[in-house]
Design a protein around this motif. Structure first.
Motif, short mmCIF file in Angstrom:
data_model
loop_
_atom_site.label_atom_id
_atom_site.label_comp_id
_atom_site.label_asym_id
_atom_site.label_seq_id
_atom_site.Cartn_x
_atom_site.Cartn_y
_atom_site.Cartn_z
N HIS A 1 -4.30 -41.96 58.87
CA HIS A 1 -4.74 -42.07 60.26
C HIS A 1 -3.63 -41.52 61.14
O HIS A 1 -2.57 -42.15 61.26
N LYS A 2 -3.88 -40.36 61.76
CA LYS A 2 -2.86 -39.70 62.58
C LYS A 2 -2.37 -40.59 63.71
O LYS A 2 -1.23 -40.48 64.13
N ASN A 3 -3.23 -41.45 64.21
CA ASN A 3 -2.85 -42.26 65.38
C ASN A 3 -2.17 -43.58 65.01
O ASN A 3 -1.77 -44.33 65.88
N SER B 1 1.00 -45.40 63.73
CA SER B 1 2.44 -45.22 63.53
C SER B 1 3.05 -46.55 63.16
O SER B 1 2.59 -47.61 63.59
N HIS C 1 0.96 -49.09 74.65
CA HIS C 1 0.20 -48.87 73.41
C HIS C 1 -0.21 -50.21 72.79
O HIS C 1 0.28 -51.26 73.17
N LYS D 1 -9.19 -47.06 66.98
CA LYS D 1 -9.61 -45.74 66.50
C LYS D 1 -9.65 -44.67 67.59
O LYS D 1 -9.48 -43.50 67.31
N GLU E 1 -7.59 -44.60 70.24
CA GLU E 1 -6.30 -44.53 70.93
C GLU E 1 -5.47 -43.38 70.37
O GLU E 1 -5.55 -43.05 69.20
N GLU E 2 -4.65 -42.80 71.25
CA GLU E 2 -3.80 -41.68 70.83
C GLU E 2 -2.77 -42.13 69.79
O GLU E 2 -2.50 -41.44 68.82
N GLU E 3 -2.19 -43.33 70.01
CA GLU E 3 -1.20 -43.85 69.07
C GLU E 3 -1.17 -45.37 69.18
O GLU E 3 -1.17 -45.92 70.27
#
Length: 167
Positions: A3-5, A7, A42, A92, A94-96
């Motif tokens: 999942h790229k977002n 972290s 965030h 899902k 959200e940018e990060e």
């Protein structure tokens, strides 16, 4: 599935130690400032013990998603979920979003995360909670800063890593 977002942000010792007795292993005020700067605005995903270990919660200007297996858990100012999948669903769009611990939550999210924000203390520590071993070949270093903390007497680095398998 990566999942790229998603972290992960974590402070680890060189032996991947992250905690003992539900507390941090070291106190680095600059690391706490970095944590605040990176995560403000965030969503934070965490286990219940991590939430309960915070001196005060919820942390300002951040959405708190707490993963628990106790159906009666109610944490004012936080959203409660009962699985990793449910937490991912909540962020899902959200940018990060940031996974902030603890050990079991890190272990479950590590294979899914697209980025790591590490504070790496360059010495081992005795601990009862460890971060999953990082295969640095899977990650591209996008930033690094090195420091020496006089109060604690050790070197540490901030590393930002992006998983190589995603664009």
């Amino acid at each position: 599935m990566i999942h790229k977002n998603i972290s992960i942000i974590v402070a680890i010792a060189e032996n991947f130690a992250i905690g003992k007795n539900n507390d941090l292993l070291f106190h680095l005020p600059n690391d706490l400032k970095r944590f605040r700067e990176i995560t403000t605005g965030h969503s934070l995903i965490m286990g219940r013990n991590t939430l309960l270990s915070l001196p005060k919660w919820p942390l300002p200007n951040r959405r708190h998603i707490v993963i628990t297996d106790k159906p009666d858990d109610n944490f004012p100012g936080c959203e409660t979920v009962f699985s990793i999948e449910e937490a991912i669903e909540k962020v899902k769009n959200e940018e990060e979003a940031f996974v902030i611990g603890g050990g079991m939550v890190y272990k479950q999210f590590y294979p899914l995360a697209g980025k790591l924000y590490l504070t790496l203390v360059h010495q081992p520590f005795d601990a009862d909670v460890y971060f999953p071993e990082i295969d640095f070949l899977e990650w591209e270093e996008t930033a690094r800063q090195n420091f020496y903390d006089e109060k604690n007497g050790f070197n540490y680095s901030y590393l930002n890593l992006k998983r190589k398998s995603i664009e």
